[in-house]
Design a protein around this motif. Structure first.
Motif, PDB file in Angstrom:
ATOM      1  N   GLN A  20       0.820  -1.207   0.000  1.00 52.30           N
ATOM      2  CA  GLN A  20       0.000   0.000   0.000  1.00 52.30           C
ATOM      3  C   GLN A  20       0.851   1.252   0.000  1.00 52.30           C
ATOM      4  O   GLN A  20       0.482   2.256  -0.591  1.00 52.30           O
ATOM      5  CB  GLN A  20      -0.947  -0.009   1.196  1.00 52.30           C
ATOM      6  N   SER A  23       1.908   1.843  -3.667  1.00 51.60           N
ATOM      7  CA  SER A  23       0.913   1.797  -4.726  1.00 51.60           C
ATOM      8  C   SER A  23       0.301   3.166  -4.968  1.00 51.60           C
ATOM      9  O   SER A  23       0.404   4.061  -4.152  1.00 51.60           O
ATOM     10  CB  SER A  23      -0.196   0.797  -4.367  1.00 51.60           C
ATOM     11  N   ARG A  25      -2.962   4.155  -5.024  1.00 53.42           N
ATOM     12  CA  ARG A  25      -4.350   3.829  -4.688  1.00 53.42           C
ATOM     13  C   ARG A  25      -5.229   5.054  -4.844  1.00 53.42           C
ATOM     14  O   ARG A  25      -4.766   6.172  -4.807  1.00 53.42           O
ATOM     15  CB  ARG A  25      -4.432   3.318  -3.257  1.00 53.42           C
ATOM     16  N   GLN A  56      -8.597   2.246  -7.628  1.00 52.87           N
ATOM     17  CA  GLN A  56      -7.337   1.549  -7.877  1.00 52.87           C
ATOM     18  C   GLN A  56      -6.919   0.915  -6.552  1.00 52.87           C
ATOM     19  O   GLN A  56      -6.537   1.613  -5.622  1.00 52.87           O
ATOM     20  CB  GLN A  56      -6.278   2.536  -8.373  1.00 52.87           C
ATOM     21  N   LEU A  57      -7.037  -0.405  -6.437  1.00 54.17           N
ATOM     22  CA  LEU A  57      -6.746  -1.102  -5.178  1.00 54.17           C
ATOM     23  C   LEU A  57      -5.250  -1.132  -4.880  1.00 54.17           C
ATOM     24  O   LEU A  57      -4.848  -1.096  -3.721  1.00 54.17           O
ATOM     25  CB  LEU A  57      -7.284  -2.531  -5.235  1.00 54.17           C
ATOM     26  N   SER A  58      -4.441  -1.244  -5.925  1.00 48.90           N
ATOM     27  CA  SER A  58      -2.989  -1.234  -5.807  1.00 48.90           C
ATOM     28  C   SER A  58      -2.443  -0.807  -7.162  1.00 48.90           C
ATOM     29  O   SER A  58      -3.208  -0.480  -8.065  1.00 48.90           O
ATOM     30  CB  SER A  58      -2.463  -2.632  -5.427  1.00 48.90           C
TER      31      SER A  58
END
Length: 192
Positions: A20, A23, A25, A56-58
């Motif tokens: 996280q 990323s 996100r 965008q989760l990752s």
């Protein structure tokens, strides 16, 4: 067993937290233009405009929802005086969920995309589209996408039912019928 499960959960949580941090996100949107060429028995082509918005989760995974506008040509069963199946030129509108995976963080990276949904107009039904292509980053969090894929859709046709009067009169009736159609699609999009 219990200690192994707790240790596994802790390691997974640490890995997810690290992922996280690195990323991008948050909100992501897509706008696409495409053309689908009908294949198989029904060669029904369409020009398509769609927009998708989601999270965008990752750096690698996106989930969202969208709407499309499919401008479809008229269809009549070829080479028949009385066509078995007809469909007027229509604009069909699907609502869908979208799952996208991007492989890599480089400027040019491959992706796969799956859209599953339902048409809400013209008595049409199921909508699905799967594609693969490349994502070309233009500026931070923006990119151009080019993909090729396939569609599988349930569309409503008016189908020959029966002649309604005896003798030489050629009056007939039609009934609505949904058929599944396949297509090959090319799409160009912008990610923001």
């Amino acid at each position: 067993m219990k200690k192994t499960l707790i240790l596994s959960i802790m390691v997974l949580a640490c890995l997810m937290a690290k992922a996280q941090e690195n990323s991008s996100r948050g909100y992501r949107g897509y706008a696409d233009l495409g053309y689908t060429i009908g294949v198989g028995y029904y060669d029904l082509n369409s020009f398509e405009i769609s927009t998708t918005h989601g999270y965008q989760l990752s750096s690698y995974f996106f989930i969202g929802a969208g709407v499309g506008f499919h401008f479809m040509q008229e269809y009549k069963t070829p080479d028949m005086n009385i066509p078995m199946d007809i469909r007027d030129s229509k604009v069909s509108i699907p609502f869908y969920v979208d799952f996208r995976g991007t492989f890599g963080k480089r400027r040019v990276a491959p992706f796969v995309d799956l859209k599953l949904g339902y048409f809400v107009t013209n008595g049409d039904a199921f909508y699905s589209h799967i594609s693969a292509g490349v994502r070309i980053r233009t500026v931070e969090k923006q990119a151009v996408t080019i993909g090729i894929g396939g569609s599988y859709e349930s569309l409503r046709f008016e189908t020959f039912d029966q002649f309604v009067s005896p003798g030489l009169n050629m009056d007939y009736s039609r009934t609505p019928q949904n058929y599944y159609l396949d297509g090959v699609a090319i799409k160009v999009g912008y990610e923001f």
